[in-house]
Design a protein around this motif. Structure first.
Motif, PDB file in Angstrom:
ATOM      1  N   VAL A 177      54.867  61.331  81.344  1.00 51.75           N
ATOM      2  CA  VAL A 177      53.621  60.808  81.886  1.00 51.75           C
ATOM      3  C   VAL A 177      53.897  60.533  83.359  1.00 51.75           C
ATOM      4  O   VAL A 177      54.698  59.654  83.696  1.00 51.75           O
ATOM      5  N   THR A 211      44.629  59.538  79.704  1.00 50.03           N
ATOM      6  CA  THR A 211      46.081  59.624  79.582  1.00 50.03           C
ATOM      7  C   THR A 211      46.548  59.028  78.258  1.00 50.03           C
ATOM      8  O   THR A 211      47.441  59.582  77.599  1.00 50.03           O
ATOM      9  N   SER A 215      48.427  61.248  75.536  1.00 50.25           N
ATOM     10  CA  SER A 215      49.796  60.871  75.172  1.00 50.25           C
ATOM     11  C   SER A 215      49.941  60.731  73.661  1.00 50.25           C
ATOM     12  O   SER A 215      50.937  61.184  73.074  1.00 50.25           O
ATOM     13  N   CYS A 218      49.956  64.153  72.225  1.00 52.30           N
ATOM     14  CA  CYS A 218      51.228  64.815  72.520  1.00 52.30           C
ATOM     15  C   CYS A 218      52.309  64.386  71.539  1.00 52.30           C
ATOM     16  O   CYS A 218      53.070  65.216  71.018  1.00 52.30           O
ATOM     17  N   LEU A 225      58.085  62.066  74.442  1.00 57.72           N
ATOM     18  CA  LEU A 225      57.365  61.683  75.651  1.00 57.72           C
ATOM     19  C   LEU A 225      58.143  60.599  76.396  1.00 57.72           C
ATOM     20  O   LEU A 225      58.621  59.639  75.783  1.00 57.72           O
ATOM     21  N   THR A 227      57.895  57.745  79.291  1.00 55.29           N
ATOM     22  CA  THR A 227      57.030  56.920  80.137  1.00 55.29           C
ATOM     23  C   THR A 227      57.888  55.857  80.810  1.00 55.29           C
ATOM     24  O   THR A 227      58.718  55.222  80.155  1.00 55.29           O
TER      25      THR A 227
END
Length: 388
Positions: A177, A211, A215, A218, A225, A227
Protein backbone atom coordinates in the motif's frame (compact mmCIF):
# COMPACT_ATOMS: atom_id res chain seq x y z
CA UNK A 1 28.65 22.71 29.67
CA UNK A 2 27.78 26.13 28.27
CA UNK A 3 31.34 26.50 27.02
CA UNK A 4 31.10 23.12 25.30
CA UNK A 5 27.90 24.21 23.55
CA UNK A 6 29.49 27.45 22.31
CA UNK A 7 32.62 25.57 21.19
CA UNK A 8 30.46 23.11 19.22
CA UNK A 9 28.72 25.99 17.49
CA UNK A 10 32.06 27.59 16.58
CA UNK A 11 33.35 24.25 15.30
CA UNK A 12 30.31 23.84 13.03
CA UNK A 13 30.89 27.35 11.71
CA UNK A 14 34.64 26.97 11.19
CA UNK A 15 35.08 23.42 9.89
CA UNK A 16 34.67 23.35 6.09
CA UNK A 17 33.78 19.65 6.20
CA UNK A 18 30.38 20.56 7.59
CA UNK A 19 29.71 23.10 4.86
CA UNK A 20 27.10 25.25 6.61
CA UNK A 21 26.88 28.06 9.15
CA UNK A 22 26.31 27.68 12.88
CA UNK A 23 22.90 29.36 12.53
CA UNK A 24 21.88 26.88 9.82
CA UNK A 25 23.28 23.96 11.81
CA UNK A 26 21.71 24.84 15.13
CA UNK A 27 18.57 26.60 13.92
CA UNK A 28 17.28 29.94 15.22
CA UNK A 29 15.73 28.36 18.32
CA UNK A 30 19.02 26.74 19.33
CA UNK A 31 20.90 29.98 18.73
CA UNK A 32 18.45 31.69 21.07
CA UNK A 33 19.17 29.00 23.67
CA UNK A 34 22.90 29.74 23.42
CA UNK A 35 22.15 33.41 24.12
CA UNK A 36 20.26 32.60 27.30
CA UNK A 37 21.77 32.87 30.78
CA UNK A 38 24.56 30.35 31.43
CA UNK A 39 22.44 28.24 33.81
CA UNK A 40 19.71 27.63 31.24
CA UNK A 41 22.24 26.87 28.50
CA UNK A 42 24.19 24.58 30.80
CA UNK A 43 21.08 22.55 31.60
CA UNK A 44 20.14 22.23 27.93
CA UNK A 45 23.60 21.21 26.74
CA UNK A 46 24.19 18.86 29.66
CA UNK A 47 20.83 17.16 29.08
CA UNK A 48 21.70 16.67 25.42
CA UNK A 49 25.09 15.21 26.33
CA UNK A 50 23.60 12.80 28.86
CA UNK A 51 20.92 11.59 26.46
CA UNK A 52 23.28 11.13 23.49
CA UNK A 53 23.63 7.43 22.59
CA UNK A 54 26.91 5.86 21.53
CA UNK A 55 27.64 5.50 17.82
CA UNK A 56 25.91 7.07 14.81
CA UNK A 57 22.14 7.41 14.90
CA UNK A 58 19.72 9.51 12.83
CA UNK A 59 19.92 12.07 15.65
CA UNK A 60 23.72 11.97 15.39
CA UNK A 61 24.27 10.61 11.86
CA UNK A 62 27.39 10.11 9.84
CA UNK A 63 28.32 13.00 7.53
CA UNK A 64 27.09 12.74 3.95
CA UNK A 65 30.08 11.47 1.91
CA UNK A 66 31.69 14.13 -0.23
CA UNK A 67 31.30 15.48 -2.84
CA UNK A 68 27.61 16.27 -2.64
CA UNK A 69 25.11 18.86 -3.81
CA UNK A 70 21.75 19.96 -2.45
CA UNK A 71 18.80 19.85 -4.85
CA UNK A 72 16.04 21.80 -3.17
CA UNK A 73 15.97 20.23 0.28
CA UNK A 74 17.44 16.88 -0.84
CA UNK A 75 21.06 15.74 -0.88
CA UNK A 76 22.68 14.01 -3.86
CA UNK A 77 26.27 12.70 -3.99
CA UNK A 78 28.36 10.21 -6.00
CA UNK A 79 26.71 7.27 -4.24
CA UNK A 80 23.37 8.61 -5.45
CA UNK A 81 24.61 8.73 -9.03
CA UNK A 82 25.88 5.15 -8.78
CA UNK A 83 22.55 3.96 -7.34
CA UNK A 84 20.66 5.70 -10.13
CA UNK A 85 22.91 4.03 -12.72
CA UNK A 86 22.41 0.65 -11.06
CA UNK A 87 18.63 1.16 -11.14
CA UNK A 88 18.71 2.00 -14.82
CA UNK A 89 20.71 -1.15 -15.52
CA UNK A 90 18.34 -3.19 -13.39
CA UNK A 91 15.30 -1.77 -15.15
CA UNK A 92 16.85 -2.52 -18.56
CA UNK A 93 17.10 -6.14 -17.43
CA UNK A 94 13.74 -6.21 -15.67
CA UNK A 95 11.40 -4.50 -18.15
CA UNK A 96 11.61 -7.15 -20.90
CA UNK A 97 10.94 -9.74 -18.20
CA UNK A 98 8.11 -7.58 -16.83
CA UNK A 99 6.47 -7.53 -20.26
CA UNK A 100 6.56 -11.33 -20.42
CA UNK A 101 5.44 -11.68 -16.78
CA UNK A 102 2.57 -9.23 -17.24
CA UNK A 103 1.33 -11.09 -20.31
CA UNK A 104 1.43 -14.38 -18.40
CA UNK A 105 -0.28 -12.85 -15.36
CA UNK A 106 -2.98 -11.21 -17.49
CA UNK A 107 -3.81 -14.53 -19.11
CA UNK A 108 -3.51 -16.95 -16.18
CA UNK A 109 -3.08 -15.16 -12.83
CA UNK A 110 -4.86 -11.80 -12.77
CA UNK A 111 -5.62 -11.81 -9.05
CA UNK A 112 -2.18 -12.57 -7.66
CA UNK A 113 0.33 -11.82 -10.48
CA UNK A 114 3.04 -13.96 -8.97
CA UNK A 115 5.25 -13.70 -12.06
CA UNK A 116 5.27 -9.90 -11.71
CA UNK A 117 6.20 -10.20 -8.03
CA UNK A 118 9.12 -12.50 -8.90
CA UNK A 119 10.54 -10.02 -11.44
CA UNK A 120 10.16 -7.08 -9.01
CA UNK A 121 11.94 -9.09 -6.29
CA UNK A 122 14.77 -9.94 -8.71
CA UNK A 123 15.14 -6.29 -9.70
CA UNK A 124 15.20 -5.06 -6.06
CA UNK A 125 17.77 -7.67 -5.03
CA UNK A 126 19.91 -6.93 -8.07
CA UNK A 127 19.90 -3.19 -7.35
CA UNK A 128 21.00 -3.58 -3.73
CA UNK A 129 23.60 -6.22 -4.56
CA UNK A 130 25.18 -4.15 -7.33
CA UNK A 131 25.12 -1.05 -5.10
CA UNK A 132 28.56 -1.70 -3.60
CA UNK A 133 27.49 -5.22 -2.56
CA UNK A 134 24.98 -3.99 0.01
CA UNK A 135 23.81 -6.83 2.20
CA UNK A 136 20.58 -7.48 4.06
CA UNK A 137 20.39 -10.05 6.84
CA UNK A 138 16.99 -11.66 7.48
CA UNK A 139 16.29 -13.01 10.96
CA UNK A 140 13.32 -15.06 12.12
CA UNK A 141 12.43 -16.66 8.75
CA UNK A 142 10.87 -19.52 10.67
CA UNK A 143 8.16 -17.09 11.86
CA UNK A 144 6.84 -16.53 8.33
CA UNK A 145 3.40 -18.01 7.58
CA UNK A 146 3.41 -21.02 5.21
CA UNK A 147 3.73 -20.28 1.52
CA UNK A 148 0.34 -19.67 -0.02
CA UNK A 149 -1.16 -18.24 3.18
CA UNK A 150 -1.95 -14.54 2.92
CA UNK A 151 -0.81 -12.19 5.67
CA UNK A 152 -0.50 -8.50 6.42
CA UNK A 153 3.10 -7.40 7.07
CA UNK A 154 3.60 -4.30 9.22
CA UNK A 155 7.22 -3.09 9.35
CA UNK A 156 8.57 0.16 10.72
CA UNK A 157 9.41 2.74 8.06
CA UNK A 158 12.29 5.20 8.02
CA UNK A 159 13.75 4.95 4.49
CA UNK A 160 12.71 4.31 0.90
CA UNK A 161 15.24 1.45 0.97
CA UNK A 162 12.83 -0.44 3.24
CA UNK A 163 10.88 -1.36 0.10
CA UNK A 164 14.00 -2.54 -1.74
CA UNK A 165 15.11 -4.59 1.26
CA UNK A 166 11.75 -6.28 1.83
CA UNK A 167 11.05 -6.94 -1.85
CA UNK A 168 14.52 -8.28 -2.58
CA UNK A 169 15.29 -10.35 0.51
CA UNK A 170 12.04 -11.37 2.24
CA UNK A 171 11.27 -14.84 0.84
CA UNK A 172 7.62 -14.10 0.08
CA UNK A 173 5.88 -12.32 -2.82
CA UNK A 174 4.67 -8.92 -1.64
CA UNK A 175 2.25 -6.14 -2.58
CA UNK A 176 2.43 -2.67 -1.04
CA UNK A 177 0.00 0.00 0.00
CA UNK A 178 1.88 3.05 -1.26
CA UNK A 179 1.13 6.72 -1.61
CA UNK A 180 0.01 7.58 -5.11
CA UNK A 181 3.06 9.80 -5.73
CA UNK A 182 5.31 6.71 -5.65
CA UNK A 183 3.23 4.96 -8.29
CA UNK A 184 3.63 7.99 -10.56
CA UNK A 185 7.43 7.73 -10.66
CA UNK A 186 8.48 6.75 -14.20
CA UNK A 187 9.52 3.12 -14.66
CA UNK A 188 9.52 2.22 -10.94
CA UNK A 189 5.95 3.38 -10.32
CA UNK A 190 4.78 1.89 -13.61
CA UNK A 191 6.20 -1.51 -12.60
CA UNK A 192 4.40 -1.29 -9.25
CA UNK A 193 1.11 -0.51 -10.98
CA UNK A 194 1.53 -3.47 -13.34
CA UNK A 195 2.27 -5.73 -10.37
CA UNK A 196 -1.02 -4.74 -8.70
CA UNK A 197 0.22 -2.59 -5.83
CA UNK A 198 -2.38 -0.39 -4.14
CA UNK A 199 -2.32 3.42 -4.34
CA UNK A 200 -3.36 5.71 -1.49
CA UNK A 201 -4.15 9.43 -1.50
CA UNK A 202 -3.68 10.28 2.14
CA UNK A 203 -5.67 13.53 2.02
CA UNK A 204 -8.62 12.09 0.09
CA UNK A 205 -11.26 10.39 2.23
CA UNK A 206 -12.83 8.67 -0.77
CA UNK A 207 -9.43 7.32 -1.81
CA UNK A 208 -8.85 5.97 1.69
CA UNK A 209 -12.12 4.02 1.56
CA UNK A 210 -11.21 2.67 -1.88
CA UNK A 211 -7.78 1.66 -0.56
CA UNK A 212 -9.41 -0.16 2.35
CA UNK A 213 -11.68 -2.08 0.00
CA UNK A 214 -8.87 -2.91 -2.45
CA UNK A 215 -6.58 -4.04 0.37
CA UNK A 216 -9.17 -6.43 1.81
CA UNK A 217 -9.81 -7.84 -1.65
CA UNK A 218 -6.07 -8.21 -2.28
CA UNK A 219 -5.63 -10.23 0.91
CA UNK A 220 -8.67 -12.40 0.23
CA UNK A 221 -7.19 -13.21 -3.19
CA UNK A 222 -4.23 -14.81 -1.41
CA UNK A 223 -1.68 -11.99 -1.64
CA UNK A 224 0.74 -10.82 1.04
CA UNK A 225 0.28 -7.12 1.70
CA UNK A 226 2.79 -4.70 3.25
CA UNK A 227 1.49 -1.59 5.00
CA UNK A 228 3.66 0.86 6.91
CA UNK A 229 1.44 1.40 9.92
CA UNK A 230 3.24 4.60 10.96
CA UNK A 231 1.75 6.24 7.86
CA UNK A 232 4.99 7.85 6.72
CA UNK A 233 8.76 7.56 7.11
CA UNK A 234 10.20 8.44 10.49
CA UNK A 235 12.54 11.43 10.02
CA UNK A 236 14.71 10.36 12.98
CA UNK A 237 14.43 6.57 12.76
CA UNK A 238 12.54 6.45 16.07
CA UNK A 239 9.47 4.21 15.94
CA UNK A 240 6.29 6.27 15.65
CA UNK A 241 2.73 5.52 16.65
CA UNK A 242 0.84 2.90 14.61
CA UNK A 243 -2.46 3.69 12.95
CA UNK A 244 -5.29 1.21 13.48
CA UNK A 245 -6.43 1.19 9.82
CA UNK A 246 -4.10 -1.59 8.57
CA UNK A 247 -5.16 -3.86 11.42
CA UNK A 248 -8.82 -3.34 10.60
CA UNK A 249 -7.96 -4.43 7.06
CA UNK A 250 -6.38 -7.63 8.39
CA UNK A 251 -9.40 -8.28 10.63
CA UNK A 252 -11.87 -7.81 7.77
CA UNK A 253 -9.81 -10.08 5.51
CA UNK A 254 -9.32 -12.69 8.24
CA UNK A 255 -5.54 -12.90 7.88
CA UNK A 256 -2.76 -12.76 10.52
CA UNK A 257 -0.48 -9.78 11.07
CA UNK A 258 3.28 -10.29 10.82
CA UNK A 259 5.29 -7.53 12.57
CA UNK A 260 8.71 -6.76 11.06
CA UNK A 261 11.58 -4.64 12.39
CA UNK A 262 13.90 -3.03 9.82
CA UNK A 263 17.21 -1.66 11.10
CA UNK A 264 19.85 0.62 9.53
CA UNK A 265 18.29 1.50 6.16
CA UNK A 266 17.99 5.15 7.25
CA UNK A 267 21.79 5.57 7.28
CA UNK A 268 22.05 4.77 3.57
CA UNK A 269 19.01 6.77 2.51
CA UNK A 270 17.61 9.14 5.14
CA UNK A 271 14.39 11.04 4.60
CA UNK A 272 16.31 14.16 3.58
CA UNK A 273 18.15 12.50 0.67
CA UNK A 274 16.88 12.05 -2.87
CA UNK A 275 18.77 8.77 -3.42
CA UNK A 276 21.04 6.64 -1.20
CA UNK A 277 24.06 8.62 -0.03
CA UNK A 278 26.16 5.66 1.15
CA UNK A 279 26.36 1.89 0.92
CA UNK A 280 23.62 0.06 2.82
CA UNK A 281 25.59 -1.66 5.57
CA UNK A 282 24.44 -4.01 8.31
CA UNK A 283 20.78 -3.83 7.30
CA UNK A 284 18.66 -6.29 9.27
CA UNK A 285 15.10 -7.52 8.78
CA UNK A 286 13.70 -9.11 11.96
CA UNK A 287 10.52 -11.15 11.46
CA UNK A 288 8.33 -11.64 14.53
CA UNK A 289 5.73 -14.39 15.13
CA UNK A 290 2.35 -13.83 13.42
CA UNK A 291 -0.47 -12.27 15.42
CA UNK A 292 -3.94 -13.71 14.95
CA UNK A 293 -6.75 -11.23 14.31
CA UNK A 294 -9.66 -13.66 14.72
CA UNK A 295 -12.18 -12.31 17.22
CA UNK A 296 -9.84 -9.58 18.44
CA UNK A 297 -10.17 -5.82 18.59
CA UNK A 298 -8.03 -4.08 15.97
CA UNK A 299 -6.64 -1.64 18.55
CA UNK A 300 -5.35 -4.53 20.67
CA UNK A 301 -3.73 -6.11 17.62
CA UNK A 302 -2.22 -2.73 16.73
CA UNK A 303 -0.68 -2.35 20.20
CA UNK A 304 0.69 -5.90 20.17
CA UNK A 305 2.19 -5.46 16.68
CA UNK A 306 3.87 -2.19 17.63
CA UNK A 307 5.32 -3.78 20.78
CA UNK A 308 6.71 -6.63 18.68
CA UNK A 309 8.30 -4.25 16.15
CA UNK A 310 9.65 -2.18 19.02
CA UNK A 311 11.31 -5.24 20.58
CA UNK A 312 13.39 -5.88 17.45
CA UNK A 313 14.83 -2.36 17.20
CA UNK A 314 17.92 -0.89 18.86
CA UNK A 315 17.19 1.12 21.97
CA UNK A 316 17.68 4.49 20.30
CA UNK A 317 15.10 3.54 17.63
CA UNK A 318 12.69 1.87 20.01
CA UNK A 319 12.22 4.75 22.44
CA UNK A 320 11.52 8.44 22.07
CA UNK A 321 14.59 10.60 22.41
CA UNK A 322 14.60 12.31 25.84
CA UNK A 323 12.10 9.77 27.19
CA UNK A 324 13.10 10.21 30.85
CA UNK A 325 10.22 12.01 32.65
CA UNK A 326 12.57 13.70 35.12
CA UNK A 327 14.52 15.21 32.22
CA UNK A 328 11.34 16.66 30.71
CA UNK A 329 10.28 18.05 34.06
CA UNK A 330 13.69 19.63 34.59
CA UNK A 331 13.63 21.28 31.17
CA UNK A 332 10.05 22.48 31.64
CA UNK A 333 10.83 24.06 34.99
CA UNK A 334 14.20 25.61 34.08
CA UNK A 335 13.83 26.33 30.35
CA UNK A 336 10.26 25.77 29.09
CA UNK A 337 11.23 26.32 25.46
CA UNK A 338 14.53 24.45 25.57
CA UNK A 339 13.01 21.24 24.19
CA UNK A 340 13.18 22.55 20.63
CA UNK A 341 16.50 24.25 21.40
CA UNK A 342 18.01 20.87 22.19
CA UNK A 343 18.16 20.35 18.46
CA UNK A 344 21.69 21.68 18.95
CA UNK A 345 22.49 18.08 19.89
CA UNK A 346 22.60 17.41 16.15
CA UNK A 347 25.96 18.61 14.79
CA UNK A 348 25.19 17.14 11.40
CA UNK A 349 21.99 15.77 9.88
CA UNK A 350 23.16 13.59 6.95
CA UNK A 351 22.08 16.41 4.64
CA UNK A 352 22.10 20.17 4.69
CA UNK A 353 18.48 20.54 3.61
CA UNK A 354 16.44 23.07 5.56
CA UNK A 355 13.83 20.50 6.53
CA UNK A 356 16.55 18.44 8.21
CA UNK A 357 17.35 21.38 10.46
CA UNK A 358 13.90 21.73 11.92
CA UNK A 359 13.48 20.80 15.58
CA UNK A 360 11.86 17.42 16.31
CA UNK A 361 8.11 17.24 16.38
CA UNK A 362 6.46 18.06 19.66
CA UNK A 363 6.03 14.84 21.65
CA UNK A 364 2.55 13.45 22.06
CA UNK A 365 0.80 12.35 25.22
CA UNK A 366 1.58 13.59 28.70
CA UNK A 367 4.99 14.97 27.76
CA UNK A 368 3.37 17.62 25.54
CA UNK A 369 2.32 19.43 28.70
CA UNK A 370 5.92 19.57 29.82
CA UNK A 371 7.11 21.48 26.75
CA UNK A 372 4.18 23.90 26.75
CA UNK A 373 4.62 27.58 27.34
CA UNK A 374 4.78 28.84 30.95
CA UNK A 375 1.27 30.29 30.56
CA UNK A 376 -0.12 26.92 29.43
CA UNK A 377 1.61 25.12 32.29
CA UNK A 378 0.27 27.61 34.82
CA UNK A 379 -3.21 27.45 33.34
CA UNK A 380 -3.30 23.64 33.55
CA UNK A 381 -2.06 23.73 37.13
CA UNK A 382 -4.81 26.19 38.12
CA UNK A 383 -2.47 29.12 38.78
CA UNK A 384 -2.86 32.67 37.51
CA UNK A 385 -0.40 33.09 34.60
CA UNK A 386 0.17 36.76 35.43
CA UNK A 387 0.98 35.95 39.07
CA UNK A 388 3.19 33.10 37.90
Amino acid sequence: AAAVGVAAALLCAACPAYGFSARAALGPTAVRVLRRPPLVTAVAVAAAAVAMPDGPTPQHPLPAPWPYVTVGSKVVNLYSVVFLAVNIIGLCVAYPLLAVAYTFSFLFDRKRRRAMDAVVALWARLCLTLFFFSRVRVEGVENLPPRGQAALYTPNHCSFLDIFSLSGFLPRPLKYVSKVEILRIPLIGWAMQLAGHIALRRTDRRSQLATFRDSVECLKNGNNLVTFAEGTRSPTGVLGEFKAGPFKIASFAGVPVVPISIVNTQFAMPVVSMFPIRRAWNVRIVIHPPISTAGRDSNDVCAEARAAVNSGLPEWMAHEFFETPRLWEMLASVAPNAASGLWLRTPLVASRGPRAMRPPARPTGSKSDLVASPGEIAKKSGENPSEK
